[in-house]
Motif scaffolding. Structure first.
Motif, short mmCIF file in Angstrom:
data_model
loop_
_atom_site.label_atom_id
_atom_site.label_comp_id
_atom_site.label_asym_id
_atom_site.label_seq_id
_atom_site.Cartn_x
_atom_site.Cartn_y
_atom_site.Cartn_z
N ASP A 15 0.83 -1.20 0.00
CA ASP A 15 0.00 0.00 0.00
C ASP A 15 0.87 1.25 0.00
O ASP A 15 1.93 1.28 0.62
CB ASP A 15 -0.89 0.03 1.24
CG ASP A 15 -1.97 -1.03 1.20
OD1 ASP A 15 -2.27 -1.53 0.10
OD2 ASP A 15 -2.51 -1.35 2.28
N ARG A 16 0.39 2.26 -0.67
CA ARG A 16 1.05 3.56 -0.68
C ARG A 16 -0.04 4.58 -0.40
O ARG A 16 -0.82 4.90 -1.30
CB ARG A 16 1.73 3.82 -2.01
CG ARG A 16 2.85 2.85 -2.30
CD ARG A 16 3.57 3.20 -3.59
NE ARG A 16 4.70 2.32 -3.77
CZ ARG A 16 5.89 2.49 -3.21
NH1 ARG A 16 6.09 3.51 -2.42
NH2 ARG A 16 6.87 1.64 -3.42
N SER A 20 3.78 9.17 -4.56
CA SER A 20 5.23 9.34 -4.47
C SER A 20 5.61 10.55 -5.33
O SER A 20 4.79 11.09 -6.09
CB SER A 20 5.94 8.09 -4.99
OG SER A 20 5.66 7.92 -6.37
N ARG A 60 2.12 0.27 -8.67
CA ARG A 60 1.75 1.67 -8.38
C ARG A 60 0.31 1.96 -8.79
O ARG A 60 -0.41 2.68 -8.10
CB ARG A 60 2.70 2.63 -9.10
CG ARG A 60 4.10 2.65 -8.54
CD ARG A 60 4.15 3.38 -7.20
NE ARG A 60 5.42 3.31 -6.55
CZ ARG A 60 6.37 4.22 -6.61
NH1 ARG A 60 6.19 5.30 -7.34
NH2 ARG A 60 7.49 4.08 -5.94
N ALA A 63 -1.97 0.43 -6.15
CA ALA A 63 -1.90 1.20 -4.91
C ALA A 63 -2.69 2.50 -5.04
O ALA A 63 -3.40 2.89 -4.11
CB ALA A 63 -0.44 1.48 -4.54
#
Length: 183
Positions: A15-16, A20, A60, A63
């Motif tokens: 998980d993010r 970013s 990504r 996420a």
């Protein structure tokens, strides 16, 4: 033209909760992301750099989807004229959505049916022009409260590094057949 050997690889997913730095840059400057994606798409599936980047892009994307960041997912990976087919055997079987706005409406409808929905990518198969993604889904019905776990698959078709078509399958073997692969 030489026959392309599909490349399979497991996905490490985490998980993010926030974008970013590279994801923030992608949203601000999508042309850079599209240029990079087109370069990656020209690499052969056997390229280790392509394998690493595709695995990263898939992780990504999932996420971002989990945190509800569809703006990033659509801007980074999907052609504006995306053709998104409903999952064969799923709730949206037979539907076809065109373009980012219709895809976003489809996701809104899908999330409205589920109190909780966790989509975890497990493995990808890169055939060159298509990417098969095996996904483990855990969903809790909003009205029924029933928890359902399934192993599904999607096939994403690329053109110039952008995804132009997505087809989902409740049965992974059907996805492999549709991609011209076998178990």
């Amino acid at each position: 033209m030489a026959e392309v050997t599909p490349v399979r690889q497991k996905i490490r997913f985490k998980d993010r909760p926030r974008r970013s730095l590279d994801e923030r840059i992608t949203v601000c400057f999508p042309a850079i992301a599209h240029h990079l994606a087109a370069r990656v798409a020209r690499m052969p599936p056997s390229s280790r750099l392509r394998q690493r980047l595709l695995a990263r892009f898939v992780a990504r994307g999932f996420a971002a989807n989990k945190r509800g960041d569809l703006e990033f997912v659509l801007a980074a990976f999907y052609d504006p004229d995306i053709e998104w087919h409903g999952t064969t055997g799923g709730l949206d079987d037979g539907t076809v959505r065109h373009g980012h706005q219709e895809v976003m409406r489809g996701f809104d409808e899908y999330y409205a049916a589920w109190e909780r929905l966790e989509l975890t990518p497990e493995e990808i198969i890169d055939t060159g022009d298509e990417l098969v993604v095996f996904v483990h889904e855990v969903a809790k019905g909003r009205e029924s409260g029933v928890v359902v776990q399934t192993n599904t698959a999607t096939i994403s078709t690329f053109r110039d590094g952008m995804i132009t078509r997505v087809r989902g399958f409740m049965d992974r073997s059907q996805a492999l057949d549709a991609a011209g692969l076998s178990d």
